[in-house]
Write a protein that holds these residues in place. Sequence first.
Motif, PDB file in Angstrom:
ATOM      1  N   MET A   1      49.992  30.909  51.487  1.00 26.79           N
ATOM      2  CA  MET A   1      48.863  31.726  51.060  1.00 26.79           C
ATOM      3  C   MET A   1      47.691  31.504  51.991  1.00 26.79           C
ATOM      4  SD  MET A   1      46.769  29.899  47.958  1.00 26.79           S
ATOM      5  CE  MET A   1      47.900  30.213  46.646  1.00 26.79           C
ATOM      6  N   LYS A   2      46.837  32.517  52.063  1.00 28.67           N
ATOM      7  CA  LYS A   2      45.622  32.371  52.866  1.00 28.67           C
ATOM      8  C   LYS A   2      44.601  33.387  52.336  1.00 28.67           C
ATOM      9  CE  LYS A   2      43.940  32.026  57.620  1.00 28.67           C
ATOM     10  NZ  LYS A   2      44.276  32.159  59.035  1.00 28.67           N
ATOM     11  N   PHE A   3      43.413  32.896  51.952  1.00 34.25           N
ATOM     12  CA  PHE A   3      42.396  33.826  51.467  1.00 34.25           C
ATOM     13  C   PHE A   3      41.003  33.239  51.672  1.00 34.25           C
ATOM     14  CE2 PHE A   3      43.507  31.127  47.820  1.00 34.25           C
ATOM     15  CZ  PHE A   3      42.269  30.753  47.340  1.00 34.25           C
ATOM     16  N   ARG A   4      39.997  34.124  51.585  1.00 35.45           N
ATOM     17  CA  ARG A   4      38.598  33.712  51.666  1.00 35.45           C
ATOM     18  C   ARG A   4      37.879  34.132  50.385  1.00 35.45           C
ATOM     19  NH1 ARG A   4      40.257  34.725  56.510  1.00 35.45           N
ATOM     20  NH2 ARG A   4      40.172  36.984  56.214  1.00 35.45           N
ATOM     21  N   ALA A  39      47.661  39.933  47.083  1.00 35.63           N
ATOM     22  CA  ALA A  39      46.969  40.655  48.152  1.00 35.63           C
ATOM     23  C   ALA A  39      46.692  42.109  47.781  1.00 35.63           C
ATOM     24  CB  ALA A  39      47.799  40.597  49.436  1.00 35.63           C
ATOM     25  N   ASP A  40      47.201  42.562  46.607  1.00 28.05           N
ATOM     26  CA  ASP A  40      46.979  43.963  46.247  1.00 28.05           C
ATOM     27  C   ASP A  40      45.516  44.197  45.843  1.00 28.05           C
ATOM     28  OD1 ASP A  40      47.998  42.215  44.286  1.00 28.05           O
ATOM     29  OD2 ASP A  40      47.955  43.817  42.813  1.00 28.05           O
ATOM     30  N   GLU A  41      45.023  45.407  46.076  1.00 24.50           N
ATOM     31  CA  GLU A  41      43.645  45.814  45.748  1.00 24.50           C
ATOM     32  C   GLU A  41      42.608  44.854  46.345  1.00 24.50           C
ATOM     33  OE1 GLU A  41      43.138  46.504  41.562  1.00 24.50           O
ATOM     34  OE2 GLU A  41      45.125  47.392  41.382  1.00 24.50           O
ATOM     35  N   GLY A  42      42.814  44.489  47.613  1.00 27.41           N
ATOM     36  CA  GLY A  42      41.848  43.605  48.258  1.00 27.41           C
ATOM     37  C   GLY A  42      42.137  42.151  48.026  1.00 27.41           C
ATOM     38  N   GLY A  43      42.668  41.833  46.854  1.00 30.25           N
ATOM     39  CA  GLY A  43      43.044  40.451  46.585  1.00 30.25           C
ATOM     40  C   GLY A  43      42.442  39.907  45.298  1.00 30.25           C
ATOM     41  N   ARG A  44      43.275  39.198  44.524  1.00 27.76           N
ATOM     42  CA  ARG A  44      42.808  38.512  43.310  1.00 27.76           C
ATOM     43  C   ARG A  44      43.370  37.105  43.334  1.00 27.76           C
ATOM     44  NH1 ARG A  44      38.925  40.072  40.071  1.00 27.76           N
ATOM     45  NH2 ARG A  44      39.930  39.619  38.090  1.00 27.76           N
ATOM     46  N   LEU A  45      42.560  36.173  42.862  1.00 27.60           N
ATOM     47  CA  LEU A  45      43.021  34.793  42.709  1.00 27.60           C
ATOM     48  C   LEU A  45      42.987  34.463  41.235  1.00 27.60           C
ATOM     49  CD1 LEU A  45      43.740  31.939  43.809  1.00 27.60           C
ATOM     50  CD2 LEU A  45      41.267  31.473  43.851  1.00 27.60           C
ATOM     51  N   ILE A  62      39.046  38.084  45.713  1.00 25.94           N
ATOM     52  CA  ILE A  62      39.078  37.336  46.984  1.00 25.94           C
ATOM     53  C   ILE A  62      39.395  38.312  48.118  1.00 25.94           C
ATOM     54  CG2 ILE A  62      39.775  35.103  46.006  1.00 25.94           C
ATOM     55  CD1 ILE A  62      42.691  35.838  46.795  1.00 25.94           C
ATOM     56  N   ASP A  63      39.227  37.820  49.321  1.00 26.72           N
ATOM     57  CA  ASP A  63      39.645  38.562  50.518  1.00 26.72           C
ATOM     58  C   ASP A  63      40.966  37.916  50.954  1.00 26.72           C
ATOM     59  OD1 ASP A  63      39.966  39.816  52.894  1.00 26.72           O
ATOM     60  OD2 ASP A  63      38.246  38.874  53.899  1.00 26.72           O
ATOM     61  N   ALA A  64      42.093  38.529  50.543  1.00 27.34           N
ATOM     62  CA  ALA A  64      43.397  37.882  50.732  1.00 27.34           C
ATOM     63  C   ALA A  64      44.052  38.331  52.031  1.00 27.34           C
ATOM     64  CB  ALA A  64      44.305  38.203  49.557  1.00 27.34           C
ATOM     65  N   GLU A  65      44.555  37.330  52.755  1.00 28.50           N
ATOM     66  CA  GLU A  65      45.293  37.624  53.979  1.00 28.50           C
ATOM     67  C   GLU A  65      46.785  37.483  53.728  1.00 28.50           C
ATOM     68  OE1 GLU A  65      44.987  35.654  58.275  1.00 28.50           O
ATOM     69  OE2 GLU A  65      43.016  36.150  57.431  1.00 28.50           O
ATOM     70  N   GLU A  66      47.112  36.531  52.843  1.00 30.10           N
ATOM     71  CA  GLU A  66      48.516  36.263  52.563  1.00 30.10           C
ATOM     72  C   GLU A  66      48.630  35.806  51.108  1.00 30.10           C
ATOM     73  OE1 GLU A  66      51.744  33.108  54.264  1.00 30.10           O
ATOM     74  OE2 GLU A  66      50.186  33.757  55.655  1.00 30.10           O
ATOM     75  N   ALA A  67      49.493  36.470  50.326  1.00 29.20           N
ATOM     76  CA  ALA A  67      49.667  36.104  48.912  1.00 29.20           C
ATOM     77  C   ALA A  67      50.483  34.818  48.810  1.00 29.20           C
ATOM     78  CB  ALA A  67      50.360  37.237  48.168  1.00 29.20           C
TER      79      ALA A  67
END
Length: 378
Positions: A1-4, A39-45, A62-67
Amino acid sequence: MKFRVERDVLADAVAWTARSLPSRPSVPVLAGMLLDATADEGGRLRLSSFDYEVSAQVSVDIDAEEAGTTLVSGRLLAEITRNLPPQTVEISTDGAKVVVTCGSAKFTLLTLPVEDYPSLPAMPEQTGSIGSDAFAAAVGQVAVAAGRDDTLPMLTGVRIEIEGDTVTLASTDRYRLAVRELPWKPENPDVSAVALVPAKTLADTAKSLTSGAEVSIALANAESGEGMIGFEGGGRRTTTRLLDGEFPKYRALLPDSFNSVAEVQRGEFIEAVKRVSLVAERNTPLRLAFSEGQLVLEAGTGDEAQAVEALDASLDGDEVQIAFNSAFLLDGLSAIDSDVARLQFTTSTKPAIITGKPADDEATADYRYLIMPVRLSG
């Protein structure tokens, strides 16, 4: 996973989820917090914690790069996120490690085995909803009277009774009883349900769900197996198992007629109780004498330090001399949301009822605090 994600958003979500972590987990994975990034819809954590009794779950953008999904020490993550600089946080996995980067700070955390983590209980079907601030205030008023003795688990809970569009909360530790009624919006107007919820969990939950305007309450009926209640509001969701045991039939304890009714300014009364009880040894009562126009508070006896203070008070009915545990009296006075405290008495040996003075003199108060008097020797 990877997100900001923004540091404040993350720290708030992690801190809330960490509240439900067990202090001494029965198995190591229960100390973990589950992070599930999509990663869908921009990203949710989605962050989750569970100890087989209480579950907590919150979702943030979140700003997701990888789920991905990972499990890390919840308390350590909470400590780290609370102390990060106010910048964007990047979280990524690197093999069996999770890397948290914020500004020039970088932390590497070990992961726990996700496959060993228990599935969180599903949220029961929604029973109704209530204003979050009103619910938090009502729970705070009632939870003060709950017992702290785990050998009597049924007294450590708050009883929630739902009848149509009214919710009644009640708790007692046998020395006092607090009851609060308030309106709510049921999904089904004919709903009738009862639940006994651990008081500490309920108080923490109600306070923490005030970020949204409303809290939805979901009660699993006993027929569906596990007795459970769920609360959801402001993107946060929590469930807790219900307590077993028979709650006392408390309505029979509430008197419906009184020989005396006194009214005292609440703020002055609280301050006077605090001062006079300074000389009261542990477990020695605070003595109150009500007469027309005056309340006299006394503590201490001839062999030790003594204190006396008089306050203005109105009295309708017989004069009363009664004694209470000062801590229990303070709890009741602090819980009413009126400038004037109304005390209703039958006799000096029977329980008294403390309420606020109703604003428009309506007949019933929605909050009642019953307190047992202390018998005075001699």
